[in-house]
Design a protein around this motif. Sequence first.
Motif, PDB file in Angstrom:
ATOM      1  N   ASP A 194       0.905  -1.286   0.039  1.00 27.08           N
ATOM      2  CA  ASP A 194      -0.157   0.048  -0.106  1.00 27.08           C
ATOM      3  C   ASP A 194       0.859   1.222   0.000  1.00 27.08           C
ATOM      4  O   ASP A 194       1.860   1.293   0.879  1.00 27.08           O
ATOM      5  CB  ASP A 194      -0.909   0.093   1.244  1.00 27.08           C
ATOM      6  CG  ASP A 194      -1.790  -1.031   1.153  1.00 27.08           C
ATOM      7  OD1 ASP A 194      -2.011  -1.680  -0.108  1.00 27.08           O
ATOM      8  OD2 ASP A 194      -2.731  -1.001   2.027  1.00 27.08           O
ATOM      9  N   GLY A 195       0.452   2.113  -0.592  1.00 27.21           N
ATOM     10  CA  GLY A 195       1.465   3.433  -0.988  1.00 27.21           C
ATOM     11  C   GLY A 195       2.414   3.386  -1.958  1.00 27.21           C
ATOM     12  O   GLY A 195       2.596   4.574  -2.414  1.00 27.21           O
ATOM     13  N   ASP A 196       2.617   2.313  -2.366  1.00 25.48           N
ATOM     14  CA  ASP A 196       3.540   2.310  -3.784  1.00 25.48           C
ATOM     15  C   ASP A 196       2.806   2.425  -5.111  1.00 25.48           C
ATOM     16  O   ASP A 196       1.515   1.551  -5.118  1.00 25.48           O
ATOM     17  CB  ASP A 196       4.291   1.059  -3.479  1.00 25.48           C
ATOM     18  CG  ASP A 196       5.292   0.895  -2.549  1.00 25.48           C
ATOM     19  OD1 ASP A 196       5.646   1.849  -2.052  1.00 25.48           O
ATOM     20  OD2 ASP A 196       5.657  -0.302  -2.239  1.00 25.48           O
ATOM     21  N   GLU A 197       3.272   3.081  -5.968  1.00 23.87           N
ATOM     22  CA  GLU A 197       2.257   3.262  -7.151  1.00 23.87           C
ATOM     23  C   GLU A 197       2.776   2.165  -8.242  1.00 23.87           C
ATOM     24  O   GLU A 197       3.958   1.771  -8.397  1.00 23.87           O
ATOM     25  CB  GLU A 197       3.040   4.449  -7.837  1.00 23.87           C
ATOM     26  CG  GLU A 197       2.057   4.958  -9.042  1.00 23.87           C
ATOM     27  CD  GLU A 197       2.589   6.066  -9.846  1.00 23.87           C
ATOM     28  OE1 GLU A 197       2.277   7.182  -9.418  1.00 23.87           O
ATOM     29  OE2 GLU A 197       3.185   6.089 -10.774  1.00 23.87           O
ATOM     30  N   GLY A 198       1.912   1.688  -8.624  1.00 26.40           N
ATOM     31  CA  GLY A 198       2.276   0.572  -9.773  1.00 26.40           C
ATOM     32  C   GLY A 198       0.754   0.511 -10.545  1.00 26.40           C
ATOM     33  O   GLY A 198      -0.211   1.251 -10.594  1.00 26.40           O
ATOM     34  N   GLU A 199       0.704  -0.757 -11.197  1.00 27.54           N
ATOM     35  CA  GLU A 199      -0.527  -0.843 -12.244  1.00 27.54           C
ATOM     36  C   GLU A 199      -1.649  -1.735 -11.235  1.00 27.54           C
ATOM     37  O   GLU A 199      -1.301  -2.862 -10.420  1.00 27.54           O
ATOM     38  CB  GLU A 199       0.077  -2.072 -13.147  1.00 27.54           C
ATOM     39  CG  GLU A 199      -1.144  -2.515 -14.258  1.00 27.54           C
ATOM     40  CD  GLU A 199      -0.505  -3.431 -15.293  1.00 27.54           C
ATOM     41  OE1 GLU A 199       0.728  -3.546 -15.656  1.00 27.54           O
ATOM     42  OE2 GLU A 199      -1.435  -4.103 -15.729  1.00 27.54           O
ATOM     43  N   LEU A 200      -2.870  -1.378 -11.439  1.00 25.52           N
ATOM     44  CA  LEU A 200      -3.950  -2.049 -10.894  1.00 25.52           C
ATOM     45  C   LEU A 200      -4.354  -3.401 -11.349  1.00 25.52           C
ATOM     46  O   LEU A 200      -4.126  -3.479 -12.497  1.00 25.52           O
ATOM     47  CB  LEU A 200      -5.082  -1.069 -10.912  1.00 25.52           C
ATOM     48  CG  LEU A 200      -4.974   0.295 -10.167  1.00 25.52           C
ATOM     49  CD1 LEU A 200      -6.228   1.222 -10.277  1.00 25.52           C
ATOM     50  CD2 LEU A 200      -4.511   0.209  -8.583  1.00 25.52           C
ATOM     51  N   VAL A 201      -4.500  -4.189 -10.572  1.00 23.65           N
ATOM     52  CA  VAL A 201      -5.110  -5.650 -10.992  1.00 23.65           C
ATOM     53  C   VAL A 201      -6.357  -6.193 -10.349  1.00 23.65           C
ATOM     54  O   VAL A 201      -6.129  -5.787  -8.994  1.00 23.65           O
ATOM     55  CB  VAL A 201      -3.675  -6.603 -10.753  1.00 23.65           C
ATOM     56  CG1 VAL A 201      -4.298  -8.032 -11.113  1.00 23.65           C
ATOM     57  CG2 VAL A 201      -2.491  -6.306 -11.571  1.00 23.65           C
ATOM     58  N   PHE A 202      -7.025  -6.580 -10.831  1.00 20.23           N
ATOM     59  CA  PHE A 202      -8.420  -7.043 -10.257  1.00 20.23           C
ATOM     60  C   PHE A 202      -8.810  -8.330 -10.467  1.00 20.23           C
ATOM     61  O   PHE A 202      -8.592  -8.828 -11.650  1.00 20.23           O
ATOM     62  CB  PHE A 202      -9.528  -5.971 -10.571  1.00 20.23           C
ATOM     63  CG  PHE A 202      -9.808  -4.554 -10.232  1.00 20.23           C
ATOM     64  CD1 PHE A 202      -9.559  -3.976  -8.988  1.00 20.23           C
ATOM     65  CD2 PHE A 202      -9.043  -3.614 -11.232  1.00 20.23           C
ATOM     66  CE1 PHE A 202      -9.567  -2.931  -8.604  1.00 20.23           C
ATOM     67  CE2 PHE A 202      -9.119  -2.334 -10.805  1.00 20.23           C
ATOM     68  CZ  PHE A 202      -9.334  -1.856  -9.396  1.00 20.23           C
ATOM     69  N   THR A 203      -9.631  -8.900  -9.708  1.00 22.93           N
ATOM     70  CA  THR A 203      -9.944 -10.232  -9.957  1.00 22.93           C
ATOM     71  C   THR A 203     -11.564 -10.131  -9.414  1.00 22.93           C
ATOM     72  O   THR A 203     -11.783  -9.473  -8.260  1.00 22.93           O
ATOM     73  CB  THR A 203      -9.506 -11.285  -8.721  1.00 22.93           C
ATOM     74  OG1 THR A 203      -8.095 -11.349  -9.123  1.00 22.93           O
ATOM     75  CG2 THR A 203     -10.136 -12.635  -8.977  1.00 22.93           C
ATOM     76  N   THR A 204     -12.517 -10.512 -10.276  1.00 22.07           N
ATOM     77  CA  THR A 204     -13.975 -10.331  -9.875  1.00 22.07           C
ATOM     78  C   THR A 204     -14.070 -11.497  -8.780  1.00 22.07           C
ATOM     79  O   THR A 204     -13.750 -12.480  -8.810  1.00 22.07           O
ATOM     80  CB  THR A 204     -14.794 -10.767 -11.076  1.00 22.07           C
ATOM     81  OG1 THR A 204     -14.421 -12.019 -11.685  1.00 22.07           O
ATOM     82  CG2 THR A 204     -14.567  -9.764 -12.548  1.00 22.07           C
ATOM     83  N   LEU A 205     -15.140 -11.188  -7.957  1.00 22.23           N
ATOM     84  CA  LEU A 205     -15.517 -12.031  -6.754  1.00 22.23           C
ATOM     85  C   LEU A 205     -16.876 -12.415  -6.976  1.00 22.23           C
ATOM     86  O   LEU A 205     -17.426 -13.377  -6.059  1.00 22.23           O
ATOM     87  CB  LEU A 205     -15.047 -11.135  -5.418  1.00 22.23           C
ATOM     88  CG  LEU A 205     -13.685 -11.111  -5.227  1.00 22.23           C
ATOM     89  CD1 LEU A 205     -13.414 -10.245  -3.746  1.00 22.23           C
ATOM     90  CD2 LEU A 205     -12.660 -12.379  -4.976  1.00 22.23           C
ATOM     91  N   LYS A 206     -17.620 -11.497  -7.545  1.00 22.27           N
ATOM     92  CA  LYS A 206     -19.065 -11.588  -7.496  1.00 22.27           C
ATOM     93  C   LYS A 206     -19.710 -11.919  -9.128  1.00 22.27           C
ATOM     94  O   LYS A 206     -21.022 -11.661  -8.969  1.00 22.27           O
ATOM     95  CB  LYS A 206     -19.860 -10.538  -6.920  1.00 22.27           C
ATOM     96  CG  LYS A 206     -19.526 -10.194  -5.338  1.00 22.27           C
ATOM     97  CD  LYS A 206     -20.290 -10.724  -4.606  1.00 22.27           C
ATOM     98  CE  LYS A 206     -20.201 -10.206  -3.197  1.00 22.27           C
ATOM     99  NZ  LYS A 206     -19.668 -11.322  -2.243  1.00 22.27           N
TER     100      LYS A 206
END
Length: 441
Positions: free
Chosen positions: A282-294
């Motif tokens: 947390d706090g570090d800049e980078g690429e967002l990665v998402f996993t769907t949960l619903k």
Amino acid sequence: MSRSDIRYWNRKAELMPREELLKGQLRDLKTTVKMALKTAFYSKRLAEAGITSPEDITSLKDLTKIPFTTKDDLRSSYPYGMLAVPKEEVIRLHASSGTTGIPTVIYHTEEDIENWTELTARSMAATGVTRADVFQNMMSYGLFTGGLGLHYGAERLGALVIPAGAGNTKRQFKLMRDFQTTVVHATPSYLLHLYSKLEEEELRVSELSLKKALAGAEPYSENIRKKIENLFGIDVYNSYGLSEMNGPGVAFECVFKSGMHVWEDAFLLEVIDPHTLKPLYDGDEGELVFTTLKRSATPLLRYRTRDLSRVFPDDCICGRVHRRIERIKGRTDDMLIINGVNIFPSQIEEVIMKMPEVGTNYQIVVEKAGALDRITVKTEVGAKIFSDDTRDLNKIKEKIKNNLRASISISPVVELHEPGMLPVSEGKAVRVIDVRPRERD
Ligand code: DLL
């Protein structure tokens, strides 16, 4: 804003303790893996990584065993390779075309749409929208998710919804005036365009009943937010989403406007280093990665968004358990290298939009001038400035140039244009035109 302005849509989902959230995430991740294994694409991809059953996931740490998914994966499995349920169960699809021609398609079951609706209702409620509001949706309806996405959420909330769709400024103003619209949903560039057309329509801001704008679907700086807020005298809330994760309703600002809460009961969030692909803190800049949960129809695991941001490490005053991300800085693929200097268009925007002389639209053109790169920043300035002495125009040009040189070390050519002269688009703004020959790659 104070604590009394906080409105929760679903107290249980928004305020649950962190441990409960994490427990639910693990449960839903397993379900998502189970669904993913039903698809042609993931059954192969996960088997290659040694995952053949949801039981192979025993803690959230196991997430890193799962391979990433990219836009190209979605394209190569077009049209049905990522569908996890029988077609009979699917009630809607959305698609995004991008530049290559092959769209990425996301399917939804009835329950998927229900979950998405809850998220968009929750998002809008977090900004203070209520059933007393008149909500004018200026995002395009159709395969794009911006229109229908918030439409359903606003109806769920009980607001009066005007499904205006994108464009047709004249009609937008008429609807706003006749029905006393209090909340609009649009891209930030369209909001600025609307403002620039007020005069032409012989309208004054005071004749409108507008209180809020929900703005997203494209990057914009804090200074653009402030500009829109000041011009219209309203609150502007940032809304982030992407069609692969339903669309709008992934992350939304609450009334405190200090970063966007990612609805972590629906999306598992990671921030990774785009080069090493390692998770960041947390706090570090980078690429967002998402996993769907619903989502059952199109489960997506570790989807690389290419969007750059960071997680705020502290808690929000609103008390929601869902962590916040910073305004999107840009995409890993929109960084410009100008004579060796790396810059994001958002940095240029941040500098020029701070200047009161600069109007509501701008464009960046990059081209080759001999061996070097040449960057031209074109901005609109107020009509009054244009009728003034040309010496004043030159002074403004110099000021823009100096500010850009001082803060991001570039020396652009600056062009000033009259209001309304730079191109506007009804959808996402096209801010950068890079006409350098491709072999530079
Ligand atoms: O733009 C979904 C959406 C509609 C979001 C309406 C918000 C409001 P796509 O067309 O798939 O989906 O584009 C997604 O747009 O990966 C970001 O690069 C960019 N983007 C979306 N919202 C923001 C934002 C919709 N608030 C891509 N700030 C994403 C910066 C944004 N970039």
